[in-house]
Motif scaffolding. Structure first.
Motif, PDB file in Angstrom:
ATOM      1  N   ALA A 115     -45.016  42.249   3.107  1.00 41.62           N
ATOM      2  CA  ALA A 115     -43.784  42.254   3.935  1.00 41.62           C
ATOM      3  C   ALA A 115     -43.400  43.578   4.183  1.00 41.62           C
ATOM      4  O   ALA A 115     -41.483  43.102   4.068  1.00 41.62           O
ATOM      5  N   TYR A 116     -43.479  44.440   4.906  1.00 36.50           N
ATOM      6  CA  TYR A 116     -42.783  45.158   5.549  1.00 36.50           C
ATOM      7  C   TYR A 116     -42.348  45.871   3.980  1.00 36.50           C
ATOM      8  O   TYR A 116     -41.214  47.111   3.995  1.00 36.50           O
ATOM      9  N   ASN A 126     -35.010  43.742  12.726  1.00 29.07           N
ATOM     10  CA  ASN A 126     -33.947  42.229  11.949  1.00 29.07           C
ATOM     11  C   ASN A 126     -35.360  41.061  13.535  1.00 29.07           C
ATOM     12  O   ASN A 126     -35.572  42.245  14.438  1.00 29.07           O
ATOM     13  N   ARG A 127     -34.463  40.424  13.992  1.00 28.85           N
ATOM     14  CA  ARG A 127     -34.654  39.527  15.329  1.00 28.85           C
ATOM     15  C   ARG A 127     -34.208  39.554  16.065  1.00 28.85           C
ATOM     16  O   ARG A 127     -33.105  39.419  16.195  1.00 28.85           O
ATOM     17  N   LEU A 151     -39.772  40.131  15.296  1.00 29.84           N
ATOM     18  CA  LEU A 151     -39.084  40.393  14.273  1.00 29.84           C
ATOM     19  C   LEU A 151     -39.697  42.264  13.991  1.00 29.84           C
ATOM     20  O   LEU A 151     -40.747  42.107  14.297  1.00 29.84           O
ATOM     21  N   HIS A 152     -38.876  42.714  14.134  1.00 28.72           N
ATOM     22  CA  HIS A 152     -39.367  44.252  13.167  1.00 28.72           C
ATOM     23  C   HIS A 152     -40.021  44.713  14.262  1.00 28.72           C
ATOM     24  O   HIS A 152     -41.376  45.907  13.879  1.00 28.72           O
ATOM     25  N   HIS A 223     -37.323  49.344   5.469  1.00 28.62           N
ATOM     26  CA  HIS A 223     -37.476  48.068   4.641  1.00 28.62           C
ATOM     27  C   HIS A 223     -38.013  48.327   2.967  1.00 28.62           C
ATOM     28  O   HIS A 223     -38.872  47.245   2.821  1.00 28.62           O
ATOM     29  N   TYR A 225     -37.810  47.502  -1.018  1.00 33.28           N
ATOM     30  CA  TYR A 225     -37.518  46.696  -2.007  1.00 33.28           C
ATOM     31  C   TYR A 225     -38.002  46.969  -2.979  1.00 33.28           C
ATOM     32  O   TYR A 225     -38.426  47.023  -4.054  1.00 33.28           O
ATOM     33  N   LEU A 255     -32.436  32.409  11.658  1.00 32.28           N
ATOM     34  CA  LEU A 255     -32.100  33.637  11.309  1.00 32.28           C
ATOM     35  C   LEU A 255     -31.485  34.302  11.950  1.00 32.28           C
ATOM     36  O   LEU A 255     -31.390  35.788  12.482  1.00 32.28           O
ATOM     37  N   ASP A 296     -30.451  36.481   2.894  1.00 34.86           N
ATOM     38  CA  ASP A 296     -30.776  37.068   3.877  1.00 34.86           C
ATOM     39  C   ASP A 296     -30.002  36.988   5.201  1.00 34.86           C
ATOM     40  O   ASP A 296     -29.819  36.617   6.726  1.00 34.86           O
ATOM     41  N   GLN A 333     -28.484  44.154   6.326  1.00 41.69           N
ATOM     42  CA  GLN A 333     -29.041  43.230   6.228  1.00 41.69           C
ATOM     43  C   GLN A 333     -29.449  43.129   4.714  1.00 41.69           C
ATOM     44  O   GLN A 333     -29.941  43.575   3.855  1.00 41.69           O
ATOM     45  N   TYR A 335     -31.173  40.941   1.897  1.00 36.00           N
ATOM     46  CA  TYR A 335     -32.743  39.970   1.814  1.00 36.00           C
ATOM     47  C   TYR A 335     -32.981  40.099   0.527  1.00 36.00           C
ATOM     48  O   TYR A 335     -32.953  41.405  -0.034  1.00 36.00           O
ATOM     49  N   PHE A 339     -38.867  35.516   0.978  1.00 28.84           N
ATOM     50  CA  PHE A 339     -39.923  34.440   1.722  1.00 28.84           C
ATOM     51  C   PHE A 339     -41.325  35.915   0.576  1.00 28.84           C
ATOM     52  O   PHE A 339     -42.371  35.238   0.512  1.00 28.84           O
ATOM     53  N   GLU A 361     -30.859  46.768   4.090  1.00 30.73           N
ATOM     54  CA  GLU A 361     -31.562  47.297   4.983  1.00 30.73           C
ATOM     55  C   GLU A 361     -30.540  47.434   6.481  1.00 30.73           C
ATOM     56  O   GLU A 361     -29.755  46.617   6.651  1.00 30.73           O
TER      57      GLU A 361
HETATM   58  C1  GAL Z   1     -36.221  40.757   6.148  1.00 31.96           C
HETATM   59  C2  GAL Z   1     -36.146  39.594   6.713  1.00 31.96           C
HETATM   60  C3  GAL Z   1     -35.549  38.438   5.943  1.00 31.96           C
HETATM   61  C4  GAL Z   1     -37.851  38.363   6.106  1.00 31.96           C
HETATM   62  C5  GAL Z   1     -38.318  40.437   5.549  1.00 31.96           C
HETATM   63  C6  GAL Z   1     -39.400  39.973   5.625  1.00 31.96           C
HETATM   64  O1  GAL Z   1     -35.713  42.012   7.160  1.00 31.96           O
HETATM   65  O2  GAL Z   1     -34.367  39.585   7.091  1.00 31.96           O
HETATM   66  O3  GAL Z   1     -35.755  37.433   7.140  1.00 31.96           O
HETATM   67  O4  GAL Z   1     -38.659  38.300   7.561  1.00 31.96           O
HETATM   68  O5  GAL Z   1     -37.564  41.171   6.128  1.00 31.96           O
HETATM   69  O6  GAL Z   1     -40.524  38.958   5.082  1.00 31.96           O
END
Ligand code: GAL
Length: 397
Positions: A115-116, A126-127, A151-152, A223, A225, A255, A296, A333, A335, A339, A361
């Protein structure tokens, strides 16, 4: 026993043996120093093995690089997606703590569990609503990889390509990538350079630069975490967060920002004073938390201009590790791993459980190409995109 590191590295491929995090208390060259160094190396980057990051992906070789300083910090970064794989800093008791979550092998980063994690994000972070935007009257269509939106950077964003890497010393890794005209639907050949620097002050600095040969859009980010109590230590809901933002950009159920900048005052989005992440997360009470599935959202940073300003400060409730975030960007961002699904295992063996890590982010605002009131992310030929973000680590006793 005296360890010959160079031969060991050749024999085992353990790049991480080059990366002692802590300055040995003994004089270098002594037996104790060597043994201590071997231990701190293990503590520094866990059981990562360079070989597990050496692969051929789309004809390019990926690898693992280690930055280190003499104050107990080190960072392992793979050229696949320019990802921070491991980021070790001392906690309040001096214990080396890996504050970034991620996988043990480059294969896992290419798999469905990714997930990045730790990645560089682009060409547009982002979106983008419905994967469409226009420049000079021409409409561009991107892949929609997140419900109705893009996305991304699309299906194969900058997180999924091998960057060219040059490590000139222990503190600097320079990564570059040329994103071709039309890649993921974006116009123009975009030449991107990202430099990671680990300072003696336990700050990880990320300098982004990009140029184009055609008018395009660019919004780069990282990104990583974080779990400031250490990977595998469970929930991040008790971390204390402060965000230097009086406003944020509310979103619809997919979103995408509504376009408004709303005050945080009187809402669960008010982090102008330190608050525990989990203190106000009731989605029955707040529609925005419901839309985001938790935090988020993009925060509108107060002191935004072109120079570095402090965006946020986060404290790990157990470790005492404090992370200060500085950036030249106008947005952040926040987050909180809504997810994360517990389906994959991280380096430590811990699962990627719900809300066991958070991201900060730095960015221009989401969906900027379609939002007239947001700062522009258009990049013209002859101009240079620049952005800097710093994640600086210390402790509170
Ligand atoms: C974040 C985004 C989330 C989700 C996440 C990856 O940057 O804001 O909504 O997509 O990346 O799972």
């Amino acid at each position: 026993m005296i360890i010959d590191y160079k031969n060991l590295i050749t024999a085992t491929g353990l790049v991480l043996l080059t990366a002692a995090c802590n300055q040995p208390a003994n004089e270098p060259g002594t037996t104790e120093a060597a043994e201590q160094e071997a231990n701190t190396v293990t503590a520094c980057v866990g059981s990562l093995d360079r070989k597990d990051f050496q692969d051929t992906i789309d004809g390019k070789s990926s690898d693992l690089y280690v930055l280190k300083n003499s104050n107990g910090a080190c960072a392992a970064i793979t050229s696949y997606g320019g990802r921070i794989v491991s980021l070790v800093v001392p906690d309040k008791d001096g214990k080396p703590t890996d504050v970034s979550v991620g996988f043990k092998t480059v294969k896992e980063y290419q798999g469905p569990g990714d997930a990045y994690f730790g990645a560089l994000i682009g060409r547009v972070g982002n979106r983008i609503a419905k994967g469409k935007f226009s420049l000079d009257g021409k409409e561009y269509t991107l892949a929609t990889n997140n419900g109705p939106n893009s996305l991304h950077g699309g299906i194969k964003g900058f997180q999924a390509v091998v960057w060219n890497a040059v490590q000139s010393n222990d503190s600097t890794l320079s990564l570059s990538y040329v994103s071709k005209d039309g890649e993921e639907g974006y116009p123009g050949n975009l030449t991107v350079n990202v430099v990671y620097t680990l300072g003696a002050d336990n700050a990880v600095k990320i300098d982004y630069k990009a140029t184009t040969d055609q008018k395009t859009v660019a919004n780069l980010s990282n990104h990583t975490y974080f779990n400031l109590n250490g990977e595998g230590s469970g929930t991040i809901l008790n971390h204390l967060v402060q965000i230097n933002a009086d406003k944020y950009t509310p979103v619809d159920a997919t979103l995408i920002p509504t376009g408004k900048l709303e005050p945080v005052a009187g809402t669960p989005f008010d982090f102008t004073k330190p608050a525990a992440i989990g203190a106000r997360l009731d989605t029955n009470v707040n529609q925005q938390l419901k839309n985001g599935g938790g935090y988020d959202h993009n925060f509108v940073l107060n002191d935004a201009g072109t120079s570095l300003h402090q965006a946020a400060q986060v404290t790990g409730d157990q470790s005492g590790i404090v992370m200060d975030v500085f950036t030249t960007e106008p947005g952040l961002q926040f987050y909180i791993g809504n997810f994360m699904s517990g389906k994959s295992s991280f380096k430590s063996g811990a699962k990627d459980d719900y809300r066991t890590a958070f991201c900060m982010e730095t960015q221009h605002f989401p969906d900027a190409p379609n939002q007239k009131n947001f700062p522009s992310i258009v990049l013209e030929p002859g101009k240079e995109y620049t952005s800097t973000t710093i994640y600086k680590f210390g402790v509170k006793k």
